[in-house]
Enzyme design. Structure first.
Site: not given
Ligand code: SAH
Length: 207
Positions: A54-55
Site C-alpha cells: 500500500i503506497s
C-alpha cells in the site's frame, strides 16, 4: 497523519484542501493487514498480501493532487492493491474504476471498499473494482478524465494515453528499478505535455 502531510517540507507540498480532506476521511487502518494497524497512520508504505504494497500516504496524496479532481470526473486506477487509493479517489470524483490483476487482492479490496461504504465511512457515488490486466487500461469504461497507475510500467502504455479524454491527466511511475513519477496532460488539441515530478519506487506493473 494529515497534519504531518500538510506541514511536510518537500519540493511538491500537499496544498489541496480537497485532497487533505479525503485523506482525513478514509480510514487507512482498514486497508492494511491487522498486525500492521498500529502503523497505519505513519507516512510509510506497508506490505499487503501477495508481496505488494500500500503506497506511502504522501505519494497517494501527491498522485491524487496531480490529477486535480474537481468532482464530476470519471477516473481509472490501475493496481487496486488494498483499495486505499481507490477509496481516496472515490471521495473526490463521480465515477472510479480500479483494475487489479491478482484475484486475492481484488477480492479483499472489493470487500473492504463495500463494507466501508455500507458503514457510511466512504461516500463514493460509483466505485467499481475490476479483476483483470490493466496494463492496457480498461477500454470498457473509457474515455477517462484522469488515470492513475500505481505499479510501474517500463514506459507509458499508449493505450492509457488513448483512453484519456482531451484535457485529461495521466499520473504514472515509469521505469525499471529507478522510476520517475510522470504527469502527462492531454491538451484540448490532443497534444501531450509531460512533466517529471519526482523519483519513486513502485512494484512493477505486470506487462
Ligand atoms: N493502489 C494500491 C497500491 C498498489 S500496489 C493501494 O492503494 O493499496 C500495485 C498493485 O498493482 C498490486 O496490487 C499489483 O497486483 C497490481 N498490478 C500489477 N500489475 C498489474 C496489471 N497489469 N493490471 C492490474 N493490476 C496490476
Amino acid at each position: 497523519m494529515v497534519r504531518k502531510l500538510e506541514s511536510l517540507d518537500r519540493e511538491h507540498p500537499i496544498t489541496s484542501q480537497r485532497v487533505l480532506d479525503a485523506l482525513r476521511t478514509v480510514p487507512r487502518h482498514e486497508f492494511v493487514p491487522p498486525r500492521l494497524r498500529p502503523e497505519a497512520y505513519e507516512d510509510r508504505p506497508l506490505p499487503i498480501d501477495h508481496n505488494q504494497t500500500i503506497s506511502q500516504p504522501y505519494i497517494v496524496a501527491l498522485m491524487t493532487q496531480l490529477l486535480d479532481l474537481k468532482g464530476p470526473e470519471k477516473v481509472l486506477e490501475i493496481g487496486t492493491g488494498s483499495g486505499y487509493q481507490a477509496a481516496v479517489l472515490g471521495e473526490l470524483a463521480r465515477e472510479v474504476y480500479t483494475v487489479e490483476i491478482r484475484e486475492g487482492l481484488y477480492k479483499s479490496a472489493t470487500k473492504t471498499l463495500g463494507d466501508l461504504k455500507q458503514e457510511g465511512l466512504l461516500h463514493n457515488k460509483k466505485l467499481e473494482t475490476v479483476l483483470g490486466d490493466g496494463s492496457k487500461g480498461y477500454a470498457l469504461a473509457a474515455p477517462y478524465d484522469a488515470i492513475v497507475v500505481t505499479a510501474a510500467p517500463r514506459r507509458t502504455p499508449d493505450e492509457l494515453i488513448a483512453q484519456l479524454k482531451l484535457g485529461g491527466r495521466l499520473v504514472v511511475p515509469v521505469g525499471d528499478f529507478f522510476q520517475t513519477l510522470k504527469l502527462i496532460h492531454k491538451r484540448e488539441d490532443g497534444s501531450l505535455v509531460t512533466r517529471s515530478i519526482e523519483h519513486v519506487r513502485f512494484v512493477p506493473l505486470k506487462e
